[in-house]
Design an enzyme around this catalytic site. Structure first.
Site, PDB file in Angstrom:
ATOM      1  N   ASP A 114      -1.195  -6.117  -0.218  1.00 15.75           N
ATOM      2  CA  ASP A 114      -1.491  -5.461   1.060  1.00 15.75           C
ATOM      3  C   ASP A 114      -2.973  -5.155   1.199  1.00 15.75           C
ATOM      4  O   ASP A 114      -3.616  -4.702   0.240  1.00 15.75           O
ATOM      5  CB  ASP A 114      -0.761  -4.105   1.104  1.00 15.75           C
ATOM      6  CG  ASP A 114       0.362  -4.075   2.118  1.00 15.75           C
ATOM      7  OD1 ASP A 114       0.380  -4.919   3.028  1.00 15.75           O
ATOM      8  OD2 ASP A 114       1.227  -3.189   1.978  1.00 15.75           O
ATOM      9  N   GLU A 129       9.288  -4.156  10.425  1.00 13.16           N
ATOM     10  CA  GLU A 129       9.699  -2.866   9.850  1.00 13.16           C
ATOM     11  C   GLU A 129      10.250  -1.920  10.916  1.00 13.16           C
ATOM     12  O   GLU A 129       9.620  -1.715  11.966  1.00 13.16           O
ATOM     13  CB  GLU A 129       8.515  -2.199   9.122  1.00 13.16           C
ATOM     14  CG  GLU A 129       8.906  -0.832   8.543  1.00 13.16           C
ATOM     15  CD  GLU A 129       7.936  -0.271   7.518  1.00 13.16           C
ATOM     16  OE1 GLU A 129       6.978  -0.988   7.133  1.00 13.16           O
ATOM     17  OE2 GLU A 129       8.142   0.880   7.094  1.00 13.16           O
ATOM     18  N   ASP A 141       0.840  -1.210   0.000  1.00  8.26           N
ATOM     19  CA  ASP A 141       0.000   0.000   0.000  1.00  8.26           C
ATOM     20  C   ASP A 141       0.873   1.258   0.000  1.00  8.26           C
ATOM     21  O   ASP A 141       0.366   2.376  -0.090  1.00  8.26           O
ATOM     22  CB  ASP A 141      -1.005  -0.002   1.157  1.00  8.26           C
ATOM     23  CG  ASP A 141      -0.350   0.010   2.524  1.00  8.26           C
ATOM     24  OD1 ASP A 141       0.889  -0.160   2.609  1.00  8.26           O
ATOM     25  OD2 ASP A 141      -1.083   0.185   3.524  1.00  8.26           O
ATOM     26  N   SER A 142       2.209   1.066   0.036  1.00  9.08           N
ATOM     27  CA  SER A 142       3.121   2.196  -0.199  1.00  9.08           C
ATOM     28  C   SER A 142       2.849   2.812  -1.566  1.00  9.08           C
ATOM     29  O   SER A 142       3.287   3.932  -1.836  1.00  9.08           O
ATOM     30  CB  SER A 142       4.579   1.734  -0.100  1.00  9.08           C
ATOM     31  OG  SER A 142       4.813   0.621  -0.923  1.00  9.08           O
ATOM     32  N   LYS A 196      -1.322  -9.372   2.846  1.00 10.89           N
ATOM     33  CA  LYS A 196      -0.557  -8.912   4.009  1.00 10.89           C
ATOM     34  C   LYS A 196      -1.415  -7.930   4.783  1.00 10.89           C
ATOM     35  O   LYS A 196      -2.148  -7.141   4.175  1.00 10.89           O
ATOM     36  CB  LYS A 196       0.752  -8.251   3.578  1.00 10.89           C
ATOM     37  CG  LYS A 196       1.538  -7.652   4.750  1.00 10.89           C
ATOM     38  CD  LYS A 196       2.970  -7.307   4.392  1.00 10.89           C
ATOM     39  CE  LYS A 196       3.154  -5.935   3.789  1.00 10.89           C
ATOM     40  NZ  LYS A 196       2.709  -4.810   4.644  1.00 10.89           N
ATOM     41  N   GLU A 236      -1.387  -5.374   8.576  1.00  9.40           N
ATOM     42  CA  GLU A 236      -0.567  -4.807   9.653  1.00  9.40           C
ATOM     43  C   GLU A 236      -1.197  -5.095  11.012  1.00  9.40           C
ATOM     44  O   GLU A 236      -2.422  -5.071  11.152  1.00  9.40           O
ATOM     45  CB  GLU A 236      -0.440  -3.283   9.463  1.00  9.40           C
ATOM     46  CG  GLU A 236       0.346  -2.912   8.221  1.00  9.40           C
ATOM     47  CD  GLU A 236       0.573  -1.410   8.079  1.00  9.40           C
ATOM     48  OE1 GLU A 236       0.254  -0.641   9.014  1.00  9.40           O
ATOM     49  OE2 GLU A 236       1.073  -1.006   7.013  1.00  9.40           O
TER      50      GLU A 236
HETATM   51  O1  KIV Z   1       3.517  -1.137   1.567  1.00  7.07           O
HETATM   52  C1  KIV Z   1       4.683  -1.549   1.536  1.00  7.07           C
HETATM   53  O2  KIV Z   1       5.445  -1.290   0.589  1.00  7.07           O
HETATM   54  C2  KIV Z   1       5.139  -2.347   2.657  1.00  7.07           C
HETATM   55  C3  KIV Z   1       6.603  -2.629   2.745  1.00  7.07           C
HETATM   56  C4  KIV Z   1       7.300  -1.422   3.215  1.00  7.07           C
HETATM   57  C5  KIV Z   1       6.882  -3.823   3.588  1.00  7.07           C
HETATM   58  O3  KIV Z   1       4.372  -2.729   3.477  1.00  7.07           O
END
Ligand code: KIV
Length: 275
Positions: free
Chosen positions: A88, A187, A49-50, A118, A120
């Site tokens: 994510d 992280e 989600d970056s 994924k 969090e």
């Molecule tokens: O969203 C992302 O790119 C991430 C990585 C930094 C692990 O969660």
């Protein structure tokens, strides 16, 4: 008659089996073309989600939606063949209840064909992780600095730099492993703590600003290519693509302005000479 297609991609169980094995290589990608490059070298491609910050210029990942993740997840699946693609779950798509998490996760997996999701959170997400795993959704967890909680944490700060703060972070890592996550991203956590967690839990740890002792590493592709303007301390720039792109765009602009592009090689001649 059912025809079983041969599975060529790495799977979540195959990554789980890499605990204490050869390091797991993971990178983010949001597009088909970068996925094609990452796929040749990486075990796991994360549609992180970056993308909200990297592609869309948001200040945080909080505004990212499930539709954005699914759209880029499609692109990455089309661009890759062998890596495990993990998508994510964005802020607000899974925290309200385990049922909400299942509906969002199932939608991501059905619509993109990715191999895992994924999310969090540590102890607070353990029940949800178990619920998803029991229902066929492989989960990669994410502990330490969890960027979706940036507003609650008061900024993007490294975690566990005082030994007094280690307990909850260790408990988070243990909780997601016990809940059935196949791996966990750690992280921005103090190096000795990340190394200790890696030694203590039975699932692979994937570090980002964590420790070389982790079972694998992940970086945001644009950060390691030198395309991001602001990067955290833990990013190593493996390339400097920004100046090359700038030079290429500047040459293009100059050649358009002085009419040297397009040249004879870049236009179509007539099949027969024009009269
Ligand atoms: O969203 C992302 O790119 C991430 C990585 C930094 C692990 O969660």
């Amino acid at each position: 008659m059912s025809v079983q297609a041969e599975i060529k991609r790495l799977t979540a169980p195959a990554i789980r089996a890499r605990k204490n094995g050869t390091p797991i290589v993971m990178l983010t990608s949001y597009h088909a073309h970068t996925a094609r490059i990452a796929d040749a070298h990486c075990d796991v491609i994360l549609v992180g989600d970056s993308l909200g910050m990297v592609m869309h210029g948001f200040e945080t990942t909080v505004p990212v939606t499930l539709d954005m993740m699914i759209l880029q997840g499609h692109a990455v699946m089309r661009g890759s063949r062998q890596a495990l693609v993990v998508i994510d779950m964005p802020f607000g798509s899974y925290e309200a209840s385990k049922e909400q998490a299942f509906l969002s996760g199932a939608r991501v997996m059905k619509e993109t064909g990715c191999g895992a999701i994924k999310l969090e959170g540590g102890q607070r997400m353990a029940e949800t992780i178990a619920f998803l795993v029991e229902r066929g959704i492989p989960v990669m967890a994410h502990v330490g600095l969890t960027p979706q909680s940036v507003n609650a944490l008061g900024g993007f700060k490294a975690q566990g730099r005082d030994e007094a703060d280690w307990g909850p972070i260790e408990a988070d890592a243990r909780a997601v492993a016990d809940a059935g996550a196949f791996s966990v991203v750690i992280e921005a956590v103090a190096e000795p703590l990340a190394a200790r967690i890696t030694k203590d839990i039975p699932i692979p740890t994937i570090g980002i600003g964590a420790s070389p002792a982790c079972d694998g590493q992940v970086l945001v592709l644009e950060d390691m290519l030198g395309l991001s303007t602001r990067v955290p301390k833990f990013v190593k720039r493996f390339g400097e693509l920004g100046p090359s792109i700038d030079a290429a765009v500047a040459s293009y602009a100059a050649e358009v302005r002085n009419r040297t592009f397009p040249g004879p090689d870049h236009v179509y001649a007539m099949k027969k000479p024009a009269r």
